[in-house]
Scaffold this active site. Structure first.
Site, PDB file in Angstrom:
ATOM      1  N   CYS A 125     -21.131  48.486 -28.893  1.00  0.00           N
ATOM      2  CA  CYS A 125     -22.564  48.591 -29.206  1.00  0.00           C
ATOM      3  C   CYS A 125     -22.773  48.753 -30.706  1.00  0.00           C
ATOM      4  O   CYS A 125     -21.902  48.384 -31.509  1.00  0.00           O
ATOM      5  CB  CYS A 125     -23.266  49.696 -28.422  1.00  0.00           C
ATOM      6  SG  CYS A 125     -25.061  49.426 -28.391  1.00  0.00           S
ATOM      7  N   ASP A 194     -25.713  58.499 -26.863  1.00  0.00           N
ATOM      8  CA  ASP A 194     -27.150  58.708 -26.642  1.00  0.00           C
ATOM      9  C   ASP A 194     -27.408  60.117 -26.139  1.00  0.00           C
ATOM     10  O   ASP A 194     -28.487  60.667 -26.336  1.00  0.00           O
ATOM     11  CB  ASP A 194     -27.689  57.677 -25.656  1.00  0.00           C
ATOM     12  CG  ASP A 194     -27.708  56.294 -26.281  1.00  0.00           C
ATOM     13  OD1 ASP A 194     -26.657  55.623 -26.271  1.00  0.00           O
ATOM     14  OD2 ASP A 194     -28.757  55.912 -26.829  1.00  0.00           O
ATOM     15  N   LYS A 205     -23.980  53.395 -24.446  1.00  0.00           N
ATOM     16  CA  LYS A 205     -24.263  52.019 -23.989  1.00  0.00           C
ATOM     17  C   LYS A 205     -23.378  51.607 -22.822  1.00  0.00           C
ATOM     18  O   LYS A 205     -22.176  51.895 -22.821  1.00  0.00           O
ATOM     19  CB  LYS A 205     -24.073  51.072 -25.178  1.00  0.00           C
ATOM     20  CG  LYS A 205     -24.406  49.617 -24.909  1.00  0.00           C
ATOM     21  CD  LYS A 205     -25.797  49.417 -24.370  1.00  0.00           C
ATOM     22  CE  LYS A 205     -26.862  50.015 -25.263  1.00  0.00           C
ATOM     23  NZ  LYS A 205     -28.185  50.134 -24.595  1.00  0.00           N
TER      24      LYS A 205
END
Ligand code: RI2
Length: 320
Positions: A125, A194, A205
């Site tokens: 990602c 995240d 991701k």
């Protein structure tokens, strides 16, 4: 930019990346506070809360977003006038944005020290902080090479290879499913996050857990670069991280999907990598084993148990 516009851009992923969406939300709350025409504190709070809810509702997974909103909104505190409340929000927003940028730099500095001269690194990602570590290692004179994945369906890998190319770093671009084929060429995996839960699991991701699993099998270390505001306080009281599932059209064009009535497209944007597949998490406060996530939530993020209860009451509608 005001909250409505920022919210649209976060939803459409024009603004993306866990750190960037957090800073954009803080900036939007600041803009709202500055332009508010509220004439008494309660109206101001109401207006700000609506903006905060709108921003938090855009994407459910990156905890950096509600954490940033929480930190900025705490600036209202016990303000007695609109002016005091406005100043509190602006101050907290500025503080958050500055400390976030500082955290990204610190992590690059710390993370780069884990990269050795001659290393081949794999990243998945497009993580500002993960790339920060790689670019800092290159900048300090280490000879490195990178494997970067494509990252279906949104192809964030394209942003990654552009950034690496611009930095003059030798880069190999591979499809997501080629990770296991190349894992024996890799010395270190570096990814972003995240969300990090209290048990040290990393939400990142989709595909990150497969990458980490392959790395674990091949005894390749996995380093996660994550600012402390990506740690999820409410996982302490048992709240789960919601995995965003995005539109089917991102994976399969609607005109093809229409011809396949028995096919359902599934498009989760994130997955969960368990702590045992992660060697360390590099934060701006230093590197920690994932099992120490609790310490970051309590000591550095500074959520006390009173706030957990408050958050819990709000979520369940239960006020004691
Ligand atoms: P930084 C991104 O999410 C990726 O999952 C990336 O690893 C993570 O945010 C962290 O990004 P998306 O917005 O904060 O592309 O490190 O879905 O930039």
């Amino acid at each position: 930019m005001f909250p409505i516009e920022t919210a649209e851009k976060i939803k459409s992923m024009e603004i993306r990346g866990a750190g960037r969406i957090a800073r954009a939300a803080a900036e939007a709350l600041r803009a709202q506070a500055l332009c508010s025409k509220a004439s008494f504190p309660l109206a101001f709070v109401d207006e700000m809360e609506r903006a905060a809810e709108l921003l938090v509702s855009t994407r459910p997974t990156a905890v950096s977003l509600p954490n940033a909103v929480h930190m900025v909104m705490a600036g209202i505190g016990r303000a007695k006038t609109v002016e005091e409340a406005r100043a509190g929000v602006v101050e907290r927003a500025d503080e958050f944005i500055q400390s976030s940028q500082h955290a990204v730099e610190k992590i690059a500095e710390f993370g780069a020290r884990h990269i050795r001269d001659g290393d081949t690194i794999l990243t998945h990602c497009n993580s500002e902080v993960a790339l920060g570590c790689i670019i800092e290692a290159h900048r300090s004179g280490k000879e490195i090479e990178v494997f970067a994945t494509e990252v279906r369906p949104r192809n964030q890998g394209l942003i990654t290879i552009r950034t690496l190319n611009d930095a003059g770093i030798k880069t190999n671009y591979i499809v997501d499913s080629a990770v296991r084929s190349f894992i024996n060429d890799i010395d270190l995996v570096i990814v972003g996050a995240d969300a990090v839960t209290v048990n040290g699991a990393v939400v990142n991701k989709i595909g990150t857990s497969q990458v980490a699993h392959s790395a674990h099998e091949a005894r390749v270390n996995v380093l996660v670069a994550a600012e402390t505001y990506k740690f999820a306080p409410r996982t302490i009281i048992g709240e789960q991280i919601q995995i965003e599932e995005r539109a089917a059209g991102e994976v399969l064009p609607d005109e093809i999907a229409r011809t396949l009535p028995h096919v359902t497209v599934r498009n989760p944007a994130f997955d969960v990598t368990p702590a045992e597949y992660i060697d360390m998490i590099v934060t701006e406060q230093g590197a920690i084993p994932p099992q120490m996530a609790y310490v970051i939530i309590k000591e550095y993020l500074g959520w006390d148990i009173g706030e957990f209860h408050k958050a819990f009451e709000i979520n369940t509608g239960h006020i004691e």
